[in-house]
Write an enzyme that holds these catalytic residues in place. Structure first.
Site, PDB file in Angstrom:
ATOM      1  CG  HIS A 100      29.588 -46.278  -3.699  1.00  0.00           C
ATOM      2  ND1 HIS A 100      28.712 -46.738  -4.663  1.00  0.00           N
ATOM      3  CD2 HIS A 100      28.834 -46.041  -2.586  1.00  0.00           C
ATOM      4  CE1 HIS A 100      27.485 -46.765  -4.172  1.00  0.00           C
ATOM      5  NE2 HIS A 100      27.536 -46.352  -2.911  1.00  0.00           N
ATOM      6  CB  SER A 159      59.161 -58.583 -10.214  1.00  0.00           C
ATOM      7  OG  SER A 159      59.568 -58.172 -11.509  1.00  0.00           O
TER       8      SER A 159
END
EC number: 4.2.1.2
Length: 473
Positions: free
Chosen positions: A187, A318
């Site tokens: 989870h 980037s």
């Protein structure tokens, strides 16, 4: 197209519907040109693998017709040579018809027939696209046959080998990192310790099962419709034509999984084998997404993410942030997964479009299936060699995270009870202490149920991760 062509740029060809202007240098003829003008839809044609298969199929049919005496040797040899030229990829640009065309692939079948006729003519042999190149055939058996030849070749020669490269890479890391402990997660929350090797062993097993799923489709995928002609009855050809053509195709491709369809009506009316193959690739795409996403998360950071592994620096990440490096191959793999899953949705629906004796969504099925196989094969190789092989584990950081996880209290259940163990976990988390120190502070080391030596043994995170059972990968 013809509206913009000058006298010098086109020639006149004819078919049963009349005259057509065709680009002067094009190898295709009238029927192909009509299809080009009728279907200016996507700008995407057939996959190269399908064009190759069409060329090989025409060569195989010509050889069988030559051997039977139905076609004279000169014409047959010219067709065989032209078909092999097409299969080499030399003439891919001569197949301009959009994938969104007539659903039987008739336009592309005639495109192949016409290009072969033009190549033969250029070599001094007159052959007719229908009477000679298409002898003993129909679009309704040739196009599905070429689709299955191309798909089977793709599976055997590209997809399975590519997946094996990825499996080997993941399995190697699984063995290499068998003692590298880390926090498990369920989870997306901290769980009991595992090893990095166990995680990669799970990934390797997913890929191995994907290979087995693809291999399991081959007996159906390799069944070929050739010999059924228009509706599966074999009208206008001999009963042994299909089997002999398949034998020639095996010689030309060296793909032993090819065989004549056991039922020619099924082989033309239904495309269930393509749906099955696409479904196997969808499962692989789902597996690949999970693997790539896990690796991306483990490599997140460098300071504010998990930072459990270091991914190879492949390119600047980037245009504005200097020094940033992104998990580009993980993102590539997950995008490929999305494409393959989408392709499968189209293939599954297209499989429903077999009305009576013919499925009429074959071109889009062929394009999607072959694209999926190509994408998965290429991605598997690149993902393995440029990413997985270069991953480095941050062992100290992973062990620290594993030891700080509240979930390592789990082995204490049998000594102090579930409720006391839960209290330890919550207290340790709230006070920022280790599980070991919290157990001692709460007075749970009583010398009877739990000694300090037993506590240390139970809190050994690597020992927690080890299992008695063998896990195949």
């Amino acid at each position: 197209m013809s509206d913009f062509m000058t006298e010098q740029e086109f020639r006149i060809e004819h078919d049963t519907m009349g005259e057509v202007k065709v680009p002067a240098k094009a190898l295709w003829q009238a029927q192909t040109q009509r299809a080009v003008e009728n279907f200016p839809i996507s700008g995407r044609g057939l996959e190269s693998a399908q064009i190759r298969a069409m060329g090989l199929l025409k060569a195989a049919c010509a050889q069988v017709n030559k051997d039977s005496g139905a076609l004279d040797a000169e014409k047959a040899d010219a067709i065989i040579a032209a078909g092999k030229e097409i299969a080499s990829g030399k003439h891919d640009a001569e197949f301009p018809i959009d994938v969104f065309q007539t659903g039987s692939g008739t336009s592309s079948n005639m495109n192949t027939n016409e290009v072969i006729a033009s190549i033969a003519k250029a070599n001094g042999v007159e052959v007719h696209p229908n009477d000679h190149v298409n002898m003993g055939q129909s679009s309704n058996d040739t196009f599905p046959t070429a689709t299955h030849v191309a798909a089977t070749e793709a599976a055997v020669n590209d997809l399975i080998p590519g997946l094996k490269v990825l499996h080997e890479s993941l399995a190697k890391k699984a063995n290499e990192w068998s003692e590298v402990v880390k926090s498990g997660r369920t989870h997306l929350m901290d769980a009991v310790p595992v090893t990095l090797g166990q995680e990669f062993g799970g990934y390797a097993r997913q890929i191995q099962l994907g290979i087995e799923r693809v291999e399991a489709t081959l007996p159906r995928l390799g069944e070929l419709a050739i010999g059924g002609t228009a509706a599966g009855t074999g009208i206008n050809t001999s009963a042994d034509f299909g089997g002999k053509v398949v034998a020639e195709l095996i010689n030309l491709t060296d793909v032993k999984e090819l065989k004549e369809a056991e039922n020619h009506f099924e082989a033309q009316a239904a495309r269930d084998a393509l749906v099955e193959f696409s479904g196997a690739m969808r499962v692989i795409a789902v597996s690949l997404y999970k693997i790539a996403n896990d690796i991306r998360l483990m490599g997140s950071g460098p300071l504010t993410g998990l930072g459990e592994i270091r991914l190879p620096d492949l390119q600047p990440g980037s245009s504005i942030m200097p020094g940033k490096v992104n998990p580009v191959l993980c993102e590539t793999a997950t995008q490929v997964s999305a494409q393959v899953i989408g392709n499968d949705a189209a293939v599954a629906f297209s499989g429903t479009q077999g009305q009576f004796e013919l499925n009429v969504f074959i071109p889009v099925m062929a394009r999607n299936v072959l694209e999926s196989a190509r994408l998965l094969a290429n991605t598997s190789r690149v993902f393995a060699t440029r990413l997985v092989d270069g991953i480095e584990p941050n062992e100290a950081h992973m062990k620290e995270l594993a030891e700080s996880s509240p979930s390592i209290v789990t082995p204490l259940n049998s000594a102090i009870g579930y409720e006391a163990a839960a209290k330890v976990a919550k207290t340790a988390l709230a006070e920022g202490k280790t599980i070991r120190q919290t157990v001692i502070d709460l007075g749970l080391v009583d010398g009877e149920k739990l000694t300090e030596e037993e506590l240390d043994k139970r809190l050994d995170v690597l020992a927690m991760a080890h299992t008695e059972r063998e896990n195949k990968f």
